[in-house]
Design a protein around this motif. Structure first.
Motif, short mmCIF file in Angstrom:
data_model
loop_
_atom_site.label_atom_id
_atom_site.label_comp_id
_atom_site.label_asym_id
_atom_site.label_seq_id
_atom_site.Cartn_x
_atom_site.Cartn_y
_atom_site.Cartn_z
N LYS A 74 0.81 -1.04 -0.04
CA LYS A 74 0.14 0.04 0.04
C LYS A 74 0.81 1.31 0.03
N ALA A 75 1.82 1.39 0.93
CA ALA A 75 2.73 2.28 1.03
C ALA A 75 3.75 2.53 -0.54
N LEU A 76 3.95 1.58 -0.96
CA LEU A 76 4.70 1.68 -2.15
C LEU A 76 3.61 2.17 -3.36
N ARG B 109 3.31 5.93 -2.74
CA ARG B 109 4.69 6.75 -3.19
C ARG B 109 4.57 6.68 -4.74
N ASN B 110 4.40 5.73 -5.62
CA ASN B 110 4.26 5.64 -7.00
C ASN B 110 3.25 6.46 -7.33
N SER B 111 2.17 6.76 -6.80
CA SER B 111 1.23 7.52 -7.27
C SER B 111 1.48 9.09 -7.31
N LEU B 112 2.39 9.34 -5.96
CA LEU B 112 2.80 10.70 -5.82
C LEU B 112 3.92 11.06 -7.09
N LEU B 113 4.68 9.96 -7.34
CA LEU B 113 5.58 10.10 -8.41
C LEU B 113 5.11 10.29 -9.70
N LYS B 114 4.09 9.64 -10.10
CA LYS B 114 3.52 9.81 -11.26
C LYS B 114 2.73 11.14 -11.48
N GLU C 234 6.97 5.07 6.65
CA GLU C 234 6.28 3.75 6.57
C GLU C 234 6.80 2.68 5.45
N LEU C 235 7.23 3.38 4.33
CA LEU C 235 7.58 2.51 3.37
C LEU C 235 9.15 1.89 3.75
N GLY D 297 14.11 -1.23 -4.08
CA GLY D 297 13.21 -1.54 -3.00
C GLY D 297 13.08 -2.97 -3.13
N PRO D 298 12.18 -3.68 -1.98
CA PRO D 298 11.88 -4.98 -2.05
C PRO D 298 11.09 -5.48 -3.18
#
Length: 366
Positions: A156-158, A161-166, A181-182, A251-252
């Motif tokens: 969910k955190a990932l 974050r990707n949504s923000l980057l887009k 949290e990520l 990341g993981p």
């Protein structure tokens, strides 16, 4: 817990079958297209909530039906433990445990661990890193109870974050505020994965040696970012690249399980037959880890004769038998003669013809 009874309805050509399998070995013989693989598919569906043959649920629901149903009674000491799953054509899933509706397929996976060995399993070597991450995550899920909640929240955190980057223009400082949290959850996911693979490696080496004493294969888990950095440091150093790309590149989510020989990647240096042995060893080793934790599982072995020669089929059978787990194995017929089981093992044979399953009296190996 082994399956003491299995009911399947309206799944592919299985209109309605009910049977009581052995708690040890079950051999299902039938021609191609008879429905024997669909029995394994139903068991897989009851554990994973999805088919191993297709990502589209409409393909396994009978074309003129609104839903398919799989029900089982699990044997728990002296009692039985009912579980069931109904999959509707519109995609809805109804999962029941002891008659009560539950809202997560995870509850089925916990009670019915299932391991699959079939021709597609060999994608573990030749497929993408995602397939190998799924292999590791299945083991980590059963190995450590903290893995699944951490993995779910990290995902969910990932995505956040990707949504923000887009969105394009975003300052590194603002992005960093979302990363705590990520980093925390990703660290837990990575730690459990690392611990699980470390635990798995000696099991894998023992099983592979039992299958072939000529193969020298190593496992190496890569975490998905520079091993000399913490996840926080990797995200900080790569933030400008992430903003430019529009997604998180370290990341993981980029972890992998490297399978190597002294000459290089197993995929490039081993023959097709040797690769099959390595993948079988990985699957059986995962099962051995679980059984040693007191968690017997169900092995689904589909079309094994097409993948291994008679000698290695017999070795694989002996290894499976030693796990003290329930086994369902399919065959087109004559190749089942290569399955060798001890006299003390309860082996039940079933014949599948046009979606109808019948138990066969006597032992086909005799």
């Amino acid at each position: 817990m082994p399956l003491a009874r299995l009911d399947i309805a309206k799944l592919r050509n299985l209109t309605k079958i009910q049977f009581e399998p052995s708690h040890q070995v079950n051999v299902i013989v039938g021609e191609n297209g008879s429905g024997k693989t669909s029995v394994l598919e139903a068991i897989h569906l009851l554990s994973y909530g999805r088919s191993f043959r297709s990502h589209k649920h409409k393909t396994y629901i009978q074309h003129d039906q609104a839903e398919c149903i799989v029900f089982a009674q699990l044997k728990a000491s002296t009692s039985v433990f009912p579980i069931g799953l109904k999959r509707a054509r519109d995609g809805a899933i109804d999962v029941r445990v002891q008659g009560e509706k539950v809202h997560s397929i995870v509850e089925l996976a916990e009670r019915l661990p299932v391991q699959l060995i079939n021709p597609d399993a060999f994608r573990l070597l030749e497929g993408s890193p995602k397939i190998r991450r799924q292999f590791v995550d299945w083991g980590a899920f059963h190995f450590d109870v903290q893995f699944m909640p951490a993995w779910r929240d990290w995902q969910k955190a990932l995505k956040q974050r990707n949504s923000l980057l887009k969105r394009g223009k975003i300052s590194p400082n603002l992005l960093a505020a979302f990363d705590q949290e990520l980093i925390r959850l990703g660290g837990t996911v990575n730690e459990v994965r690392q611990a699980y693979v470390k635990h798995l490696i000696p099991y894998f080496k023992t099983v592979l040696n039992a299958l072939s004493d000529e193969l020298d294969v190593s496992l190496n888990f890569t975490q998905g970012w520079d091993a000399q950095k913490t996840l926080a440091e990797a995200l900080e150093s790569g933030v400008n690249r992430d903003i430019e790309l529009g997604y998180t590149h370290s990341g993981p989510q980029r972890a992998d399980l490297r399978v190597k020989t002294k000459a290089g990647d197993a995929l490039d240096t081993l023959s097709r037959g040797q690769q099959k042995l390595v993948v079988s060893a990985l699957k059986i080793a995962q099962g051995q880890v679980l059984t040693d934790m007191g968690r017997p599982l169900v092995f689904l072995v589909d079309d094994l004769p097409a993948e291994l020669d008679a000698n290695h089929r017999q070795k694989l059978c002996r290894l499976l038998e030693s796990l003290n787990s329930q086994i369902f194995i399919t065959s087109v017929g004559s190749d089942s003669l290569d399955f060798v089981w001890s006299d003390a093992t309860d082996v039940r044979h079933f014949a599948m013809r046009n979606g109808e399953l019948q138990r066969v009296a006597g032992d086909l190996n005799e």
